[in-house]
Design an enzyme around this catalytic site. Structure first.
Site, PDB file in Angstrom:
ATOM      1  N   HIS A  76      -2.457   6.830  -7.086  1.00 48.47           N
ATOM      2  CA  HIS A  76      -1.179   6.360  -6.776  1.00 48.47           C
ATOM      3  C   HIS A  76      -1.340   4.945  -6.895  1.00 48.47           C
ATOM      4  O   HIS A  76      -0.099   4.333  -7.607  1.00 48.47           O
ATOM      5  CB  HIS A  76      -0.650   6.960  -5.435  1.00 48.47           C
ATOM      6  CG  HIS A  76       0.653   6.305  -5.022  1.00 48.47           C
ATOM      7  ND1 HIS A  76       0.894   5.558  -4.216  1.00 48.47           N
ATOM      8  CD2 HIS A  76       1.893   6.677  -5.503  1.00 48.47           C
ATOM      9  CE1 HIS A  76       2.344   5.072  -3.910  1.00 48.47           C
ATOM     10  NE2 HIS A  76       2.843   5.804  -4.674  1.00 48.47           N
ATOM     11  N   GLU A 102      -1.426   3.803 -10.533  1.00 46.54           N
ATOM     12  CA  GLU A 102      -0.112   4.122 -11.309  1.00 46.54           C
ATOM     13  C   GLU A 102       0.924   2.782 -10.973  1.00 46.54           C
ATOM     14  O   GLU A 102       1.371   2.481 -11.803  1.00 46.54           O
ATOM     15  CB  GLU A 102       0.362   5.472 -10.497  1.00 46.54           C
ATOM     16  CG  GLU A 102       2.004   5.624 -11.213  1.00 46.54           C
ATOM     17  CD  GLU A 102       3.017   5.992 -10.139  1.00 46.54           C
ATOM     18  OE1 GLU A 102       4.163   5.447 -10.052  1.00 46.54           O
ATOM     19  OE2 GLU A 102       2.571   6.929  -9.302  1.00 46.54           O
TER      20      GLU A 102
END
Length: 434
Positions: free
Chosen positions: A70, A73
């Site tokens: 995450h 990202e």
């Protein structure tokens, strides 16, 4: 398959997609659609569960902090020239986004015009990581704030509390964002290590739906994507027992009425993609038969006033298999006892074949409806990442049998597979775990 050999597939109701493996190793899918909107998804088979891995030639597995997929990202939107990625898309009228799940990180956009320019931006920024100690440190505070915000969110808490009750060790229990403590260990070096492992094009897919063709997409990929050697990735997932870890977990939040999320855990997941696809279809039909909006159970708990906002869903992929039931109720235990009694009644009288046939038809109709939007690129991507041909999924629905669903019912619904996460109002009982 030779470089850029293009395979065309057409299903029985006239939908077509094209596939090729690009010279970079990237799997490319193009779904021509003469709609107002174009849609593209550039995704890697890398998510929150992939925190222990090695590549071919390495002797030892790497363990990395939870939440790193995450975090990565977020950082992919950073450019060395300082230009904001979203402003690049906005220049050509595109709406861009990204998300990380347990098994995937996806970067996407939709646009009405300038598909080629927007596709070039998508491939460009995702293939050019830029991590520095300064920009990684800056992001740490932003993500820590996001984590704390979700910790105060009853919907997020009830979901992750349930996963941690259902699973004792398997990484599917990991919060996608990680924890404030785990992200404190993330460094630029770790981000580059994970990027170079999982953002290898041989581990990625590009799916484009809209007013385009494969040759156009290939010309952009040829121009933008750098050459990278394919890598074999080996992932380690922790062994998990079949029964749930805890049967109940309760936490108090600022809510007006108690909320529940009940999970049915299933650890019978085949390594064979075709078997998984057939089971996914059976689980979809069975969930709708038992707990869908027209089921006896959903109607009963609603009309009796026991539950408000009742909903049912399911997951079945290489990573997890489970059914979720959720809603609001003043008496979660009364709901649970009603759930048990209903299943016992079904065991005694059997499932209804007429319901099966009706819901199977509705499931196939829903599958066909997906093709009415270019957003089907997202559906394609999820299926492809589970090694499922999107057209074969439609055939699997048509070929599903009542016997398969009956067998699945008997296998799934056992009390040792049930866990329930409950959120109570702050003025209710103290937090408790069983």
């Amino acid at each position: 398959m030779s470089e850029n050999q293009i395979i065309q597939k057409t299903n029985e109701f006239g939908e077509t997609y094209f596939y090729t493996k690009h010279k970079s190793g990237l799997d490319i899918y193009v779904i021509p659609k003469d709609f107002a909107t174009n849609y593209a998804v550039f995704a890697t088979k890398y998510g929150a569960i992939d925190n222990c891995f090695k590549t071919e030639g390495e002797e030892n597995f790497h363990e990395v902090p939870d939440g790193i997929a995450h975090y990565l990202e977020h950082k992919m939107f950073e450019n060395e020239d300082g230009v904001d990625t979203f402003s690049r898309f906005a220049k050509y009228g595109a709406s861009a986004n990204a998300y990380t799940s347990s098994t995937m990180t996806a970067y996407l956009f939709s646009c009405t015009n300038h598909l080629k320019e927007n596709l070039e931006i998508l491939l460009d920024y995702v293939s050019k990581p830029y991590f520095t100690p300064e920009n990684v440190e800056k992001e740490r505070g932003i993500i820590a704030q996001e984590i704390r915000m979700y910790e105060d969110n009853s919907g997020s808490a009830i979901y992750y509390n349930l996963l941690q009750a259902m699973y004792e060790k398997h990484q599917t229990r990991v919060d996608v964002a990680g924890t404030v403590e785990s992200i404190s260990e993330i460094t630029p070096e770790l981000l580059y290590d994970c990027y170079n492992t999982f953002y290898n094009f041989s581990n990625m897919t590009l799916c484009v739906s809209g007013r385009t063709d494969m040759q156009t997409v290939l010309s952009i990929a040829d121009r933008v994507l750098p050459e990278r050697e394919p890598k074999a990735i080996y992932r380690h997932y922790h062994e998990e027992k079949t029964e749930v870890f805890q049967s109940r977990v309760t936490e108090a939040f600022e809510v007006s009425r108690p909320m529940f999320l009940l999970g049915i855990k299933d650890m019978d997941i085949s390594e064979n993609a075709e078997i998984r696809m057939k089971k996914r279809v059976a689980m979809s039909i069975l969930t709708d038969m038992l707990f869908g909006p027209t089921s006896d159970f959903a109607i009963d708990v609603y009309e009796s006033g026991l539950v408000n906002g009742f909903d049912a869903s399911y997951d079945h992929s290489f990573e997890c298999s489970r059914i979720f039931l959720e809603g609001e109720t003043d008496d979660p235990e009364a709901f649970y006892q009603s759930f048990l009694a209903y299943l016992e009644e079904i065991r005694q009288k059997g499932l209804c074949e007429e319901d099966f046939n009706r819901i199977k038809r509705a499931t196939y109709a829903s599958y066909i409806k997906v093709f009415d939007s270019t957003k089907l690129a997202r559906e394609f991507t999820h299926m492809i990442h589970d090694e499922c041909d999107p057209f074969a999924f439609g055939e699997a629905i048509k070929n599903a049998t009542f016997d398969e669903v009956k067998t699945l019912f008997l296998a799934l619904f056992k009390e040792e597979f049930y866990a329930m996460s409950i959120v109570t109002p702050l003025d209710g009982k103290d937090d408790e775990n069983e």
